[in-house]
Write an enzyme that holds these catalytic residues in place. Structure first.
Site, PDB file in Angstrom:
ATOM      1  N   ARG A 177       2.614   8.375   8.860  1.00 25.09           N
ATOM      2  CA  ARG A 177       2.384   9.797   8.553  1.00 25.09           C
ATOM      3  C   ARG A 177       1.272  10.409   9.413  1.00 25.09           C
ATOM      4  O   ARG A 177       1.362  11.561   9.823  1.00 25.09           O
ATOM      5  CB  ARG A 177       2.004   9.951   7.082  1.00 25.09           C
ATOM      6  N   GLU A 179      -0.378  -9.040  -0.854  1.00 28.20           N
ATOM      7  CA  GLU A 179      -0.939  -8.427   0.366  1.00 28.20           C
ATOM      8  C   GLU A 179      -2.162  -7.575   0.012  1.00 28.20           C
ATOM      9  O   GLU A 179      -2.321  -6.428   0.445  1.00 28.20           O
ATOM     10  CB  GLU A 179       0.092  -7.599   1.140  1.00 28.20           C
ATOM     11  N   HIS A 185      13.327   5.434  12.482  1.00 27.34           N
ATOM     12  CA  HIS A 185      13.069   5.542  11.039  1.00 27.34           C
ATOM     13  C   HIS A 185      13.735   6.824  10.513  1.00 27.34           C
ATOM     14  O   HIS A 185      13.775   7.831  11.207  1.00 27.34           O
ATOM     15  CB  HIS A 185      11.548   5.583  10.852  1.00 27.34           C
ATOM     16  N   GLU A 230      -2.043   5.283   2.857  1.00 26.46           N
ATOM     17  CA  GLU A 230      -2.011   3.866   2.456  1.00 26.46           C
ATOM     18  C   GLU A 230      -3.388   3.288   2.164  1.00 26.46           C
ATOM     19  O   GLU A 230      -3.528   2.456   1.271  1.00 26.46           O
ATOM     20  CB  GLU A 230      -1.305   3.031   3.532  1.00 26.46           C
ATOM     21  N   ASP A 287       0.791  -1.236   0.000  1.00 25.67           N
ATOM     22  CA  ASP A 287       0.000   0.000   0.000  1.00 25.67           C
ATOM     23  C   ASP A 287       0.821   1.283   0.000  1.00 25.67           C
ATOM     24  O   ASP A 287       0.359   2.330   0.441  1.00 25.67           O
ATOM     25  CB  ASP A 287      -0.918  -0.007   1.232  1.00 25.67           C
ATOM     26  N   HIS A 299       6.587   5.245  12.539  1.00 30.84           N
ATOM     27  CA  HIS A 299       6.836   6.121  11.392  1.00 30.84           C
ATOM     28  C   HIS A 299       5.592   6.671  10.722  1.00 30.84           C
ATOM     29  O   HIS A 299       5.680   7.536   9.864  1.00 30.84           O
ATOM     30  CB  HIS A 299       7.650   5.371  10.336  1.00 30.84           C
TER      31      HIS A 299
HETATM   32  C1  UD1 Z   1       6.895   4.883   3.498  1.00 34.04           C
HETATM   33  C2  UD1 Z   1       5.475   4.496   3.040  1.00 34.04           C
HETATM   34  C3  UD1 Z   1       4.734   3.762   4.146  1.00 34.04           C
HETATM   35  C4  UD1 Z   1       5.545   2.595   4.670  1.00 34.04           C
HETATM   36  C5  UD1 Z   1       6.914   3.095   5.099  1.00 34.04           C
HETATM   37  C6  UD1 Z   1       7.774   1.936   5.538  1.00 34.04           C
HETATM   38  C7  UD1 Z   1       4.255   5.966   1.498  1.00 34.04           C
HETATM   39  C8  UD1 Z   1       3.463   7.207   1.347  1.00 34.04           C
HETATM   40  N1  UD1 Z   1       4.732   5.724   2.740  1.00 34.04           N
HETATM   41  O1  UD1 Z   1       6.767   5.852   4.536  1.00 34.04           O
HETATM   42  O2  UD1 Z   1       3.494   3.284   3.635  1.00 34.04           O
HETATM   43  O3  UD1 Z   1       4.861   2.034   5.763  1.00 34.04           O
HETATM   44  O4  UD1 Z   1       7.558   3.731   3.977  1.00 34.04           O
HETATM   45  O5  UD1 Z   1       8.905   2.373   6.239  1.00 34.04           O
HETATM   46  O6  UD1 Z   1       4.461   5.243   0.551  1.00 34.04           O
HETATM   47  N2  UD1 Z   1      14.331   8.324   4.286  1.00 34.04           N
HETATM   48  C9  UD1 Z   1      15.708   8.236   4.170  1.00 34.04           C
HETATM   49  N3  UD1 Z   1      16.254   7.011   3.840  1.00 34.04           N
HETATM   50  C10 UD1 Z   1      15.513   5.912   3.639  1.00 34.04           C
HETATM   51  C11 UD1 Z   1      14.119   6.010   3.785  1.00 34.04           C
HETATM   52  C12 UD1 Z   1      13.535   7.221   4.094  1.00 34.04           C
HETATM   53  O7  UD1 Z   1      16.424   9.200   4.356  1.00 34.04           O
HETATM   54  O8  UD1 Z   1      16.071   4.841   3.352  1.00 34.04           O
HETATM   55  C13 UD1 Z   1      13.731   9.643   4.605  1.00 34.04           C
HETATM   56  C14 UD1 Z   1      13.814  10.620   3.411  1.00 34.04           C
HETATM   57  O9  UD1 Z   1      13.993  11.905   3.892  1.00 34.04           O
HETATM   58  C15 UD1 Z   1      12.427  10.464   2.775  1.00 34.04           C
HETATM   59  C16 UD1 Z   1      11.583  10.339   4.038  1.00 34.04           C
HETATM   60  O10 UD1 Z   1      12.348   9.500   4.909  1.00 34.04           O
HETATM   61  O11 UD1 Z   1      12.065  11.560   1.972  1.00 34.04           O
HETATM   62  C17 UD1 Z   1      10.201   9.780   3.838  1.00 34.04           C
HETATM   63  O12 UD1 Z   1      10.217   8.582   3.071  1.00 34.04           O
HETATM   64  P1  UD1 Z   1       8.821   8.060   2.408  1.00 34.04           P
HETATM   65  O13 UD1 Z   1       9.071   6.768   1.728  1.00 34.04           O
HETATM   66  O14 UD1 Z   1       8.210   9.143   1.606  1.00 34.04           O
HETATM   67  O15 UD1 Z   1       7.879   7.885   3.657  1.00 34.04           O
HETATM   68  P2  UD1 Z   1       7.960   6.862   4.864  1.00 34.04           P
HETATM   69  O16 UD1 Z   1       7.531   7.609   6.072  1.00 34.04           O
HETATM   70  O17 UD1 Z   1       9.257   6.169   4.859  1.00 34.04           O
HETATM   71  N1  UDP Z   2      12.559  -3.586  10.257  1.00 38.03           N
HETATM   72  C1  UDP Z   2      13.933  -3.618  10.016  1.00 38.03           C
HETATM   73  N2  UDP Z   2      14.749  -2.771  10.745  1.00 38.03           N
HETATM   74  C2  UDP Z   2      14.248  -1.902  11.669  1.00 38.03           C
HETATM   75  C3  UDP Z   2      12.843  -1.858  11.880  1.00 38.03           C
HETATM   76  C4  UDP Z   2      12.033  -2.718  11.150  1.00 38.03           C
HETATM   77  O1  UDP Z   2      14.423  -4.397   9.195  1.00 38.03           O
HETATM   78  O2  UDP Z   2      15.033  -1.167  12.288  1.00 38.03           O
HETATM   79  C5  UDP Z   2      11.696  -4.490   9.452  1.00 38.03           C
HETATM   80  C6  UDP Z   2      10.682  -5.293  10.224  1.00 38.03           C
HETATM   81  O3  UDP Z   2      11.197  -6.565  10.564  1.00 38.03           O
HETATM   82  C7  UDP Z   2       9.499  -5.383   9.251  1.00 38.03           C
HETATM   83  C8  UDP Z   2       9.636  -4.143   8.396  1.00 38.03           C
HETATM   84  O4  UDP Z   2      10.948  -3.649   8.602  1.00 38.03           O
HETATM   85  O5  UDP Z   2       9.626  -6.525   8.397  1.00 38.03           O
HETATM   86  C9  UDP Z   2       8.615  -3.103   8.748  1.00 38.03           C
HETATM   87  O6  UDP Z   2       8.902  -1.924   8.080  1.00 38.03           O
HETATM   88  P1  UDP Z   2       8.241  -0.536   8.464  1.00 38.03           P
HETATM   89  O7  UDP Z   2       7.838  -0.537   9.890  1.00 38.03           O
HETATM   90  O8  UDP Z   2       9.175   0.530   8.010  1.00 38.03           O
HETATM   91  O9  UDP Z   2       6.979  -0.456   7.498  1.00 38.03           O
HETATM   92  P2  UDP Z   2       5.479  -1.009   7.571  1.00 38.03           P
HETATM   93  O10 UDP Z   2       5.518  -2.463   7.801  1.00 38.03           O
HETATM   94  O11 UDP Z   2       4.775  -0.248   8.641  1.00 38.03           O
HETATM   95  O12 UDP Z   2       4.915  -0.639   6.229  1.00 38.03           O
END
Ligand code: UD1
Ligand code: UDP
Length: 373
Positions: free
Chosen positions: A214, A119, A245, A133, A97, A212
């Site tokens: 939003r 999923e 995160h 999502e 999602d 994490h």
């Molecule tokens: C995203 C997904 C969310 C998912 C989550 C898993 C969307 C809208 N959100 O949220 O559904 O549950 O990932 O973790 O698709 N960033 C880094 N390095 C990384 C990852 C993120 O620096 O490896 C920082 C960057 O500044 C980036 C920000 O996090 O712009 C937000 O990343 P984004 O993927 O937009 O949103 P998440 O909160 O990670």
């Molecule tokens: N996870 C990881 N390292 C971390 C925290 C979580 O590898 O420091 C893994 C966790 O085992 C799970 C996945 O990341 O499989 C969950 O990711 P996240 O919480 O970012 O996203 P969501 O599942 O909420 O979309």
């Protein structure tokens, strides 16, 4: 030979797609598979690619610090076009999602490929929770041809939306395949980081935290951090480990409120195998993560979920998860109750996983094979 393109972009999608990639590799006589990462995440995605030794054929490298939904969505739709035009897949697989899921399913649909959604069918029916999502999954379902639902409840959600039952396949969640394929290796070969964390923790009860979402940014995170601070101060014997995160909207309040508390360790996101080890070591887990809620019951860990509503009711019904929202008092009280009340703790620690048996990917590829024969 049928062509399959697997597209993902974030850490959880990568973890949940990794065992499917391995399964397609075993069936290379029937399918030519390629992997495309949008790199909506960068470091957190690369950690997973490295652990599972996945080398994508296409890397769109789209992550920007502090990215917004408008830019990310449009970039994914546009940047996937040349990949689709070059490879011409028969099937495009998307997961879950995220913005990557929704935007790549639309691109794949434009290309004429059949869309396969892993999923599928999770719903809260609340447009704003989780945001964005819930709408990402609903849009993805509209363009999907084959819906791989993790549970009967998710299948029923799709049927309520008039989706043809013949196109819905209940498989269990691929996250359990990933977990089962990794957990023994993790226990056998703990990393240096894990060994040194273990030494620091000694025998202390461990509370593991991730967060994490939003819709929790702002006031929600302030409350969550205040609750963790209260627990840490009331119970100095409890160690709290929080792999933070990388979203700047998460890092800021977490560092400001929890940065200088002795029994709270704020650390970088852990590599998947280290995180599994940490879940296994924890007494309880507090999270708003979807994936962590699905994994924890297999390890027999009680989970407090910092959300008001969930698209994963199965573990709540099974009694291993409690929804605590983002209210400071509720989080604090429920966490302390688990540390203090042994009977309550034992009840929640029962090792039953409603999300799967670790065989989801085999079922998905078998279904696709039969549908092309
Ligand atoms: C995203 C997904 C969310 C998912 C989550 C898993 C969307 C809208 N959100 O949220 O559904 O549950 O990932 O973790 O698709 N960033 C880094 N390095 C990384 C990852 C993120 O620096 O490896 C920082 C960057 O500044 C980036 C920000 O996090 O712009 C937000 O990343 P984004 O993927 O937009 O949103 P998440 O909160 O990670
Ligand atoms: N996870 C990881 N390292 C971390 C925290 C979580 O590898 O420091 C893994 C966790 O085992 C799970 C996945 O990341 O499989 C969950 O990711 P996240 O919480 O970012 O996203 P969501 O599942 O909420 O979309």
């Amino acid at each position: 030979m049928k062509k399959v393109l697997i597209v993902f972009g974030t850490r959880p999608e990568a973890i949940k797609m990794a065992p499917l990639i391995k399964e397609f590799e075993k069936n290379s006589d029937v399918f030519e598979m390629r992997v495309c990462v949008t790199a909506q995440h960068r470091e957190m995605l690369d950690q997973v690619l490295s652990f599972f030794d996945i080398k994508p054929q296409y890397d769109l490298d789209l992550m920007k610090p502090g990215q917004d939904l408008y830019g990310l969505t449009s970039a994914i739709i546009l940047e996937l076009k040349p990949v689709l035009e070059e490879f011409k897949p028969d099937f495009v697989f998307v997961h879950g999602d995220t913005t990557t899921t929704m935007a790549s399913s639309i691109s794949g649909f434009y290309s004429g490929a059949k869309i396969c959604h892993i999923e599928a069918g999770l719903r809260t029916f609340n447009k704003y929770a989780p945001f964005p999502e819930e709408i990402n999954r609903q849009i993805t379902s509209r363009v999907t041809d084959f819906h791989f639902a993790p549970t009967e409840a998710s299948r029923n959600n799709l049927i309520k939306e008039n989706i043809d039952p013949k196109t819905i396949i209940v498989t269990g969640n691929t996250v359990i395949d990933a977990l089962f394929q990794s957990v023994e290796k993790v226990k056998r070969e703990p990393s240096k980081l894990v060994k040194s964390l273990d030494q620091k923790l000694k025998n202390s009860p461990l509370l593991l935290v991730t967060g994490h979402r939003r819709e929790n940014h702002g006031e929600g995170f302030e409350q969550i951090c205040e609750a963790l601070k209260t627990i840490a101060i009331l119970r100095p014997e409890i160690k709290i480990v929080y792999p933070v995160h990388l979203n700047p909207k998460v890092i800021e309040p977490v560092n400001r409120i929890l940065g200088k508390i002795d029994n709270i360790s704020l650390i970088e996101p852990l590599a998947y195998h280290d995180f599994i080890w940490m879940m296994d070591r924890a007494k309880i887990i507090i999270t708003d993560s979807g994936g962590v809620q699905e994994e924890a019951p297999s390890l027999g860990k009680p989970v407090l979920v910092m959300r008001e509503t969930t698209e994963r009711p199965e573990a709540v019904d099974a009694g291993t998860v409690i929804l605590v929202g983002t209210n400071k008092e509720k989080i604090t009280n429920e966490a302390l109750a688990l540390f203090d009340d042994t009977i309550h703790f034992e009840k929640m620690s029962n090792r039953h996983n409603p999300y799967g048996d670790g065989l989801a990917c085999g079922k998905i590829v078998k279904f696709l094979k039969e549908s092309v024969e």
